[in-house]
Design a protein around this motif. Sequence first.
Motif, PDB file in Angstrom:
ATOM      1  N   LYS A  38      -6.118  -0.847 -15.945  1.00 22.61           N
ATOM      2  CA  LYS A  38      -6.288  -0.822 -17.397  1.00 22.61           C
ATOM      3  C   LYS A  38      -5.025  -0.305 -18.080  1.00 22.61           C
ATOM      4  N   ASN A  39      -4.426   0.733 -17.508  1.00 22.47           N
ATOM      5  CA  ASN A  39      -3.221   1.333 -18.085  1.00 22.47           C
ATOM      6  C   ASN A  39      -1.950   0.565 -17.749  1.00 22.47           C
ATOM      7  N   ASN A  40      -1.999  -0.266 -16.717  1.00 16.92           N
ATOM      8  CA  ASN A  40      -0.833  -1.055 -16.284  1.00 16.92           C
ATOM      9  C   ASN A  40      -1.249  -2.522 -16.122  1.00 16.92           C
ATOM     10  N   PRO A  41      -1.363  -3.252 -17.238  1.00 11.23           N
ATOM     11  CA  PRO A  41      -1.854  -4.633 -17.157  1.00 11.23           C
ATOM     12  C   PRO A  41      -0.941  -5.573 -16.352  1.00 11.23           C
ATOM     13  N   ASN A  42       0.315  -5.245 -16.201  1.00 21.37           N
ATOM     14  CA  ASN A  42       1.243  -6.100 -15.461  1.00 21.37           C
ATOM     15  C   ASN A  42       1.292  -5.764 -13.976  1.00 21.37           C
ATOM     16  N   HIS A  43       0.374  -4.923 -13.506  1.00 21.09           N
ATOM     17  CA  HIS A  43       0.352  -4.488 -12.114  1.00 21.09           C
ATOM     18  C   HIS A  43       0.082  -5.679 -11.189  1.00 21.09           C
ATOM     19  N   ASP A  44       0.822  -5.729 -10.076  1.00 22.24           N
ATOM     20  CA  ASP A  44       0.634  -6.781  -9.070  1.00 22.24           C
ATOM     21  C   ASP A  44      -0.663  -6.518  -8.310  1.00 22.24           C
ATOM     22  N   SER A  45      -1.611  -7.439  -8.380  1.00 19.69           N
ATOM     23  CA  SER A  45      -2.916  -7.231  -7.753  1.00 19.69           C
ATOM     24  C   SER A  45      -3.093  -8.075  -6.491  1.00 19.69           C
ATOM     25  N   THR A  46      -1.995  -8.433  -5.853  1.00 18.31           N
ATOM     26  CA  THR A  46      -2.093  -9.246  -4.636  1.00 18.31           C
ATOM     27  C   THR A  46      -2.500  -8.413  -3.424  1.00 18.31           C
ATOM     28  N   GLN A  47      -2.274  -7.112  -3.457  1.00 17.11           N
ATOM     29  CA  GLN A  47      -2.585  -6.234  -2.329  1.00 17.11           C
ATOM     30  C   GLN A  47      -3.760  -5.304  -2.652  1.00 17.11           C
ATOM     31  N   GLN A  48      -4.817  -5.844  -3.243  1.00 13.04           N
ATOM     32  CA  GLN A  48      -5.951  -5.032  -3.660  1.00 13.04           C
ATOM     33  C   GLN A  48      -6.613  -4.299  -2.484  1.00 13.04           C
ATOM     34  N   ARG A  49      -6.774  -4.987  -1.382  1.00 17.95           N
ATOM     35  CA  ARG A  49      -7.425  -4.394  -0.223  1.00 17.95           C
ATOM     36  C   ARG A  49      -6.641  -3.163   0.251  1.00 17.95           C
ATOM     37  N   ALA A  50      -5.344  -3.313   0.392  1.00 16.51           N
ATOM     38  CA  ALA A  50      -4.497  -2.207   0.846  1.00 16.51           C
ATOM     39  C   ALA A  50      -4.520  -1.061  -0.157  1.00 16.51           C
ATOM     40  N   LEU A  51      -4.494  -1.397  -1.439  1.00 13.64           N
ATOM     41  CA  LEU A  51      -4.528  -0.387  -2.482  1.00 13.64           C
ATOM     42  C   LEU A  51      -5.849   0.390  -2.435  1.00 13.64           C
ATOM     43  N   PHE A  52      -6.955  -0.314  -2.226  1.00 17.88           N
ATOM     44  CA  PHE A  52      -8.271   0.308  -2.155  1.00 17.88           C
ATOM     45  C   PHE A  52      -8.346   1.272  -0.967  1.00 17.88           C
ATOM     46  N   PHE A  53      -7.902   0.812   0.201  1.00 23.68           N
ATOM     47  CA  PHE A  53      -7.912   1.669   1.389  1.00 23.68           C
ATOM     48  C   PHE A  53      -7.027   2.900   1.184  1.00 23.68           C
ATOM     49  N   THR A  54      -5.833   2.678   0.683  1.00 21.19           N
ATOM     50  CA  THR A  54      -4.878   3.774   0.506  1.00 21.19           C
ATOM     51  C   THR A  54      -5.382   4.799  -0.499  1.00 21.19           C
ATOM     52  N   THR A  55      -5.926   4.321  -1.598  1.00 23.29           N
ATOM     53  CA  THR A  55      -6.443   5.232  -2.623  1.00 23.29           C
ATOM     54  C   THR A  55      -7.577   6.089  -2.063  1.00 23.29           C
ATOM     55  N   ALA A  56      -8.518   5.453  -1.361  1.00 25.86           N
ATOM     56  CA  ALA A  56      -9.646   6.185  -0.777  1.00 25.86           C
ATOM     57  C   ALA A  56      -9.155   7.194   0.260  1.00 25.86           C
ATOM     58  N   LYS A  57      -8.216   6.774   1.093  1.00 26.30           N
ATOM     59  CA  LYS A  57      -7.680   7.673   2.121  1.00 26.30           C
ATOM     60  C   LYS A  57      -6.966   8.866   1.482  1.00 26.30           C
ATOM     61  N   ASN A  58      -6.249   8.635   0.387  1.00 30.83           N
ATOM     62  CA  ASN A  58      -5.555   9.727  -0.301  1.00 30.83           C
ATOM     63  C   ASN A  58      -6.532  10.726  -0.920  1.00 30.83           C
ATOM     64  N   ILE A  59      -7.669  10.235  -1.380  1.00 30.18           N
ATOM     65  CA  ILE A  59      -8.694  11.137  -1.923  1.00 30.18           C
ATOM     66  C   ILE A  59      -9.231  12.030  -0.807  1.00 30.18           C
ATOM     67  N   VAL A  60      -9.463  11.446   0.361  1.00 29.83           N
ATOM     68  CA  VAL A  60      -9.932  12.236   1.510  1.00 29.83           C
ATOM     69  C   VAL A  60      -8.910  13.320   1.843  1.00 29.83           C
ATOM     70  N   ILE A  61      -7.652  12.963   1.856  1.00 22.23           N
ATOM     71  CA  ILE A  61      -6.586  13.918   2.170  1.00 22.23           C
ATOM     72  C   ILE A  61      -6.535  15.029   1.120  1.00 22.23           C
ATOM     73  N   ASP A  62      -6.651  14.656  -0.161  1.00 22.11           N
ATOM     74  CA  ASP A  62      -6.637  15.658  -1.233  1.00 22.11           C
ATOM     75  C   ASP A  62      -7.791  16.641  -1.081  1.00 22.11           C
ATOM     76  N   GLN A  63      -8.979  16.131  -0.772  1.00 20.45           N
ATOM     77  CA  GLN A  63     -10.142  17.004  -0.600  1.00 20.45           C
ATOM     78  C   GLN A  63      -9.958  17.924   0.596  1.00 20.45           C
ATOM     79  N   TYR A  64      -9.396  17.407   1.660  1.00 22.59           N
ATOM     80  CA  TYR A  64      -9.144  18.224   2.846  1.00 22.59           C
ATOM     81  C   TYR A  64      -8.168  19.357   2.512  1.00 22.59           C
ATOM     82  N   ARG A  65      -7.118  19.028   1.780  1.00 19.99           N
ATOM     83  CA  ARG A  65      -6.122  20.048   1.416  1.00 19.99           C
ATOM     84  C   ARG A  65      -6.726  21.123   0.531  1.00 19.99           C
TER      85      ARG A  65
END
Length: 130
Positions: A38-65
């Motif tokens: 929403k904030n970056n309408p020109n964002h490349d959305s070809t790697q949605q799957r990788a972005l989804f996995f990475t974002t979720a994994k980063n949340i897990v890491i943040d919670q662990y920290r």
Amino acid sequence: MERYYAEVLNYISRSVGCKEKAQNIVQEAYLRILNHKKNNPNHDSTQQRALFFTTAKNIVIDQYRKKRKVTEEAELDLIAPADFEPESKLAAQQQLKQLYQCIEQLPQKTKQAFVLYKFKNLSQHQIHRK
């Protein structure tokens, strides 16, 4: 992105060991990605799957920290409680000195009863017999 939800959920469930936590994490990741788009309408959305996995994994890491940081702070309190800080120790010594001064000002029998009750843990009946 919806088509990757189950896949990411299974991956995160194995990481955190709890289906409910995993659902919360995946939902948060999904919301973060939607806000980013929403904030970056020109964002490349070809790697949605990788972005989804990475974002979720980063949340897990943040919670662990965060959890680890809270645990480390609690452990530090066990190792060196605030009571051992010089200011706290001095304040306790001053309070103790004031207490002794107050006790010394009591009449002799009252002082004796107070000391036996508070410091020797005698009951009122035991004090009365002395």
